[in-house]
Motif scaffolding. Structure first.
Motif, PDB file in Angstrom:
ATOM      1  N   THR A  31      -7.756   0.620   6.509  1.00 25.38           N
ATOM      2  CA  THR A  31      -8.122  -0.172   5.330  1.00 25.38           C
ATOM      3  C   THR A  31      -6.938  -1.007   4.861  1.00 25.38           C
ATOM      4  O   THR A  31      -7.086  -2.197   4.511  1.00 25.38           O
ATOM      5  N   SER A  63      -8.088   6.326   8.608  1.00 24.71           N
ATOM      6  CA  SER A  63      -8.967   5.531   7.747  1.00 24.71           C
ATOM      7  C   SER A  63      -8.166   4.784   6.683  1.00 24.71           C
ATOM      8  O   SER A  63      -8.404   3.599   6.421  1.00 24.71           O
ATOM      9  N   VAL A  64      -7.210   5.478   6.065  1.00 28.19           N
ATOM     10  CA  VAL A  64      -6.383   4.850   5.025  1.00 28.19           C
ATOM     11  C   VAL A  64      -5.544   3.737   5.625  1.00 28.19           C
ATOM     12  O   VAL A  64      -5.431   2.635   5.053  1.00 28.19           O
ATOM     13  N   GLU A  65      -4.950   4.000   6.785  1.00 30.08           N
ATOM     14  CA  GLU A  65      -4.113   2.978   7.432  1.00 30.08           C
ATOM     15  C   GLU A  65      -4.936   1.781   7.867  1.00 30.08           C
ATOM     16  O   GLU A  65      -4.489   0.629   7.740  1.00 30.08           O
ATOM     17  N   TYR A 108       0.800  -1.227   0.000  1.00 31.86           N
ATOM     18  CA  TYR A 108       0.000   0.000   0.000  1.00 31.86           C
ATOM     19  C   TYR A 108       0.837   1.284   0.000  1.00 31.86           C
ATOM     20  O   TYR A 108       0.270   2.378  -0.037  1.00 31.86           O
TER      21      TYR A 108
END
Length: 230
Positions: free
Chosen positions: A62, A58-60, A37
């Motif tokens: 996911t 939120s990105v981490e 990622y």
């Protein structure tokens, strides 16, 4: 206005348990986040996540779910806000907006403020897309106080006048909503009639106690009659 959380409600014990079940060390998680990622974190950060000292963004979150071979929802505590429910379902804001039939920018504003303003069709689509119960829908969309006020008015006055505004507020079929409101109204009126004689003997304070108690709990009574699912 509902508070906006910078991070979703992270379930630290679940993250630690899932990592251990895969036989991974924090360093393996770090490598997976970077290789898959492009996220740069340290083993110390991963351990801090698992101790509940800090939460991933939120990105981490996911990405962490991808590394740990689980859904984002498995790494969340009980979601409350629209944003939290969306993340738990693994949906991007743009994708949810498309499913619901709302312009992406408009949806994002509603999510940020915690105030849902969609129409009846969009509300039903939102509840379906996020798998929300009626209670979860009302909490996530910031409608609890509005719902309580409408239900109190429906019980104490002419309930028929509140079918339309409540149908706009909740993803509930109108025929079902009519039956529930009629029953709420009937229950409240029965309580008031039953206390009239006792109130005449005891004074004004006693006369309204039963009715006030009923109105205080009317949202819970509504859930019981309407059913939990949207």
């Amino acid at each position: 206005m509902c508070p906006v959380h910078s991070s979703p409600p992270f379930n630290a014990p679940a993250a630690r348990r899932l990592r251990a079940a895969l036989g991974m060390a924090p360093g393996h998680v770090v490598y997976g986040l970077r290789a898959q990622y492009g996220l740069i974190v340290t083993p110390e950060t991963v351990m801090a996540w698992e101790r509940g000292e800090i939460s991933p963004t939120s990105v981490e979150l996911t990405a962490l779910a991808g590394v740990l071979w689980c859904s984002p929802g498995e790494l969340l505590a009980e979601p409350v806000t629209l944003r939290e429910h969306r993340i738990a379902r693994g949906l991007a804001a743009e994708e949810l907006a498309r499913r619901v039939g709302v312009e992406a920018g408009s949806y994002q504003k509603m999510e940020d403020t915690g105030r849902w303003k969609g129409n009846e069709r969009q509300s039903a689509a939102l509840a379906t897309a996020l798998g929300l119960t009626l209670a979860q829908f009302v909490t996530a969309t910031g409608k609890h106080e509005e719902l309580a006020e409408l239900l109190r008015s429906a019980a104490t006055t002419r309930w028929q006048a509140y079918v339309k505004p409540l149908a706009k507020l909740l993803p509930v079929p109108k025929p079902h909503l009519e039956r529930v409101l009629e029953q709420l109204h009937g229950e409240y009126q029965s309580r008031m009639v039953a206390t009239l004689g006792w109130g005449a003997a005891q004074g004004e304070a006693g006369s309204g106690d039963s009715g006030r108690e009923y109105l205080a709990d009317i949202v819970d009574r509504f859930w019981a009659l309407a059913g939990g699912a949207a």
